[in-house]
Design a protein around this motif. Structure first.
Motif, PDB file in Angstrom:
ATOM      1  N   PRO A  86      33.388  32.462  27.510  1.00 53.67           N
ATOM      2  CA  PRO A  86      34.559  33.332  27.462  1.00 53.67           C
ATOM      3  C   PRO A  86      34.385  34.641  28.242  1.00 53.67           C
ATOM      4  O   PRO A  86      35.353  35.355  28.476  1.00 53.67           O
ATOM      5  N   ASN A  87      33.162  34.940  28.663  1.00 50.98           N
ATOM      6  CA  ASN A  87      32.933  36.142  29.477  1.00 50.98           C
ATOM      7  C   ASN A  87      33.496  35.999  30.885  1.00 50.98           C
ATOM      8  O   ASN A  87      33.470  36.951  31.659  1.00 50.98           O
ATOM      9  N   LEU A  88      33.999  34.827  31.229  1.00 49.01           N
ATOM     10  CA  LEU A  88      34.631  34.620  32.532  1.00 49.01           C
ATOM     11  C   LEU A  88      35.787  35.590  32.726  1.00 49.01           C
ATOM     12  O   LEU A  88      36.047  36.055  33.836  1.00 49.01           O
ATOM     13  N   LYS A  89      36.442  35.937  31.637  1.00 49.59           N
ATOM     14  CA  LYS A  89      37.544  36.900  31.681  1.00 49.59           C
ATOM     15  C   LYS A  89      37.073  38.245  32.241  1.00 49.59           C
ATOM     16  O   LYS A  89      37.777  38.886  33.016  1.00 49.59           O
ATOM     17  N   HIS A  90      35.851  38.656  31.888  1.00 49.29           N
ATOM     18  CA  HIS A  90      35.313  39.932  32.373  1.00 49.29           C
ATOM     19  C   HIS A  90      35.021  39.881  33.873  1.00 49.29           C
ATOM     20  O   HIS A  90      35.145  40.897  34.567  1.00 49.29           O
ATOM     21  N   ILE A  91      34.644  38.725  34.368  1.00 49.97           N
ATOM     22  CA  ILE A  91      34.382  38.582  35.800  1.00 49.97           C
ATOM     23  C   ILE A  91      35.686  38.648  36.588  1.00 49.97           C
ATOM     24  O   ILE A  91      35.776  39.310  37.615  1.00 49.97           O
ATOM     25  N   ILE A  92      36.706  37.971  36.084  1.00 48.99           N
ATOM     26  CA  ILE A  92      37.984  37.908  36.793  1.00 48.99           C
ATOM     27  C   ILE A  92      38.709  39.251  36.760  1.00 48.99           C
ATOM     28  O   ILE A  92      39.267  39.698  37.762  1.00 48.99           O
ATOM     29  N   GLU A  93      38.684  39.927  35.615  1.00 42.18           N
ATOM     30  CA  GLU A  93      39.434  41.175  35.448  1.00 42.18           C
ATOM     31  C   GLU A  93      38.603  42.419  35.719  1.00 42.18           C
ATOM     32  O   GLU A  93      39.027  43.514  35.372  1.00 42.18           O
ATOM     33  N   ARG A  94      37.453  42.263  36.331  1.00 41.38           N
ATOM     34  CA  ARG A  94      36.565  43.393  36.604  1.00 41.38           C
ATOM     35  C   ARG A  94      37.223  44.373  37.592  1.00 41.38           C
ATOM     36  O   ARG A  94      37.643  43.979  38.673  1.00 41.38           O
ATOM     37  N   PRO A  95      37.307  45.654  37.241  1.00 40.32           N
ATOM     38  CA  PRO A  95      37.916  46.619  38.164  1.00 40.32           C
ATOM     39  C   PRO A  95      36.919  47.021  39.256  1.00 40.32           C
ATOM     40  O   PRO A  95      35.728  47.143  39.016  1.00 40.32           O
ATOM     41  N   ALA A  96      37.429  47.192  40.455  1.00 39.85           N
ATOM     42  CA  ALA A  96      36.602  47.632  41.582  1.00 39.85           C
ATOM     43  C   ALA A  96      36.634  49.151  41.652  1.00 39.85           C
ATOM     44  O   ALA A  96      37.649  49.777  41.372  1.00 39.85           O
ATOM     45  N   MET A  97      35.543  49.747  42.033  1.00 48.22           N
ATOM     46  CA  MET A  97      35.454  51.202  42.091  1.00 48.22           C
ATOM     47  C   MET A  97      35.293  51.714  43.520  1.00 48.22           C
ATOM     48  O   MET A  97      34.757  52.779  43.740  1.00 48.22           O
ATOM     49  N   GLU A  98      35.743  50.955  44.481  1.00 52.32           N
ATOM     50  CA  GLU A  98      35.587  51.378  45.864  1.00 52.32           C
ATOM     51  C   GLU A  98      36.936  51.436  46.561  1.00 52.32           C
ATOM     52  O   GLU A  98      37.913  50.864  46.106  1.00 52.32           O
ATOM     53  N   GLY A  99      36.972  52.111  47.666  1.00 50.49           N
ATOM     54  CA  GLY A  99      38.190  52.202  48.454  1.00 50.49           C
ATOM     55  C   GLY A  99      39.137  53.267  47.953  1.00 50.49           C
ATOM     56  O   GLY A  99      38.981  53.810  46.863  1.00 50.49           O
ATOM     57  N   PRO A 100      40.156  53.562  48.749  1.00 47.62           N
ATOM     58  CA  PRO A 100      41.125  54.596  48.377  1.00 47.62           C
ATOM     59  C   PRO A 100      42.001  54.195  47.191  1.00 47.62           C
ATOM     60  O   PRO A 100      42.419  55.030  46.412  1.00 47.62           O
ATOM     61  N   ASP A 101      42.295  52.922  47.063  1.00 47.97           N
ATOM     62  CA  ASP A 101      43.101  52.448  45.934  1.00 47.97           C
ATOM     63  C   ASP A 101      42.335  51.320  45.230  1.00 47.97           C
ATOM     64  O   ASP A 101      42.489  50.154  45.564  1.00 47.97           O
ATOM     65  N   PRO A 102      41.496  51.678  44.253  1.00 46.27           N
ATOM     66  CA  PRO A 102      40.684  50.659  43.583  1.00 46.27           C
ATOM     67  C   PRO A 102      41.542  49.578  42.933  1.00 46.27           C
ATOM     68  O   PRO A 102      42.520  49.864  42.261  1.00 46.27           O
ATOM     69  N   ALA A 103      41.169  48.349  43.185  1.00 44.46           N
ATOM     70  CA  ALA A 103      41.859  47.199  42.594  1.00 44.46           C
ATOM     71  C   ALA A 103      40.802  46.327  41.920  1.00 44.46           C
ATOM     72  O   ALA A 103      39.709  46.791  41.635  1.00 44.46           O
TER      73      ALA A 103
END
Length: 185
Positions: free
Chosen positions: A22-39
């Motif tokens: 069930p930790n797959l959800k954390h991999i898919i929804e992981r927020p990125a902390m790079e770039g001007p508009d983090p996605a």
């Protein structure tokens, strides 16, 4: 470089779910902390290899011609010619961070595993509870350093009763592959 189609996405998620559950959800929804508009992060296919990269990196890589693009983000596996998905050693850090089942090796057994051998009961120091046969497991040293991953050949309960030479984990990938398969990686 393109997004995964439905069949490829199913293959990748099934294999990752085998290791992280069930930790797959954390991999898919992981927020990125790079770039001007983090996605978030996404999966992309390029030359039969599946990459895990931030969406901002993918947007910047679009400007590079496909033949000149060598890699993008973290290569987590490849799709074989027969249509199966195979995890590569590059995905070890991602799997180790989110793994559901882990085993720890005795210090004397670490080199044996790194040479590409499967894990026997005599090499085993600890194993997580409720591991079932066929589950994906991450192999760690006693100092919690990820060494590789494989598939459990026996459940936790069966490991306690097994012979000392019985295979506990079938080897799939280990850190020694960086030296053994240097040209392919």
């Amino acid at each position: 470089m393109r997004p995964l189609d439905e069949k490829e996405t199913t293959l990748v998620f099934e294999k990752l779910f085998k290791f992280v559950g069930p930790n797959l959800k954390h991999i898919i929804e992981r927020p990125a902390m790079e770039g001007p508009d983090p996605a978030g992060y996404c999966f992309r296919l390029h030359k039969n290899r599946v990459y895990y990269a931030s969406e901002s990196l993918v947007r910047r890589a679009i400007s590079i011609a496909r033949p000149k693009l060598v890699s993008l983000g973290l290569p987590i596996g490849k799709i074989t010619k027969s249509g199966q998905f195979r995890l590569t050693i590059h995905s070890l850090d991602l799997l180790a961070a989110h793994a559901r089942n882990k085993i720890w090796l005795k210090p004397a057994a670490e080199m044996t595993f790194l040479y590409g051998n499967s894990v026997t009961k005599s090499m085993l120091a600890r194993i997580t509870e409720n591991t079932k046969a066929g589950d994906g497991v991450v192999v760690l040293s006693m100092s919690d350093l990820p060494l590789g991953f494989g598939v459990a050949a026996r459940s936790t309960q069966d490991c306690r009763k097994a012979d000392t030479n019985a295979v506990v984990v079938h080897h799939q990938a280990d850190n020694g592959e960086y030296l053994r398969n240097e040209e392919e990686l």
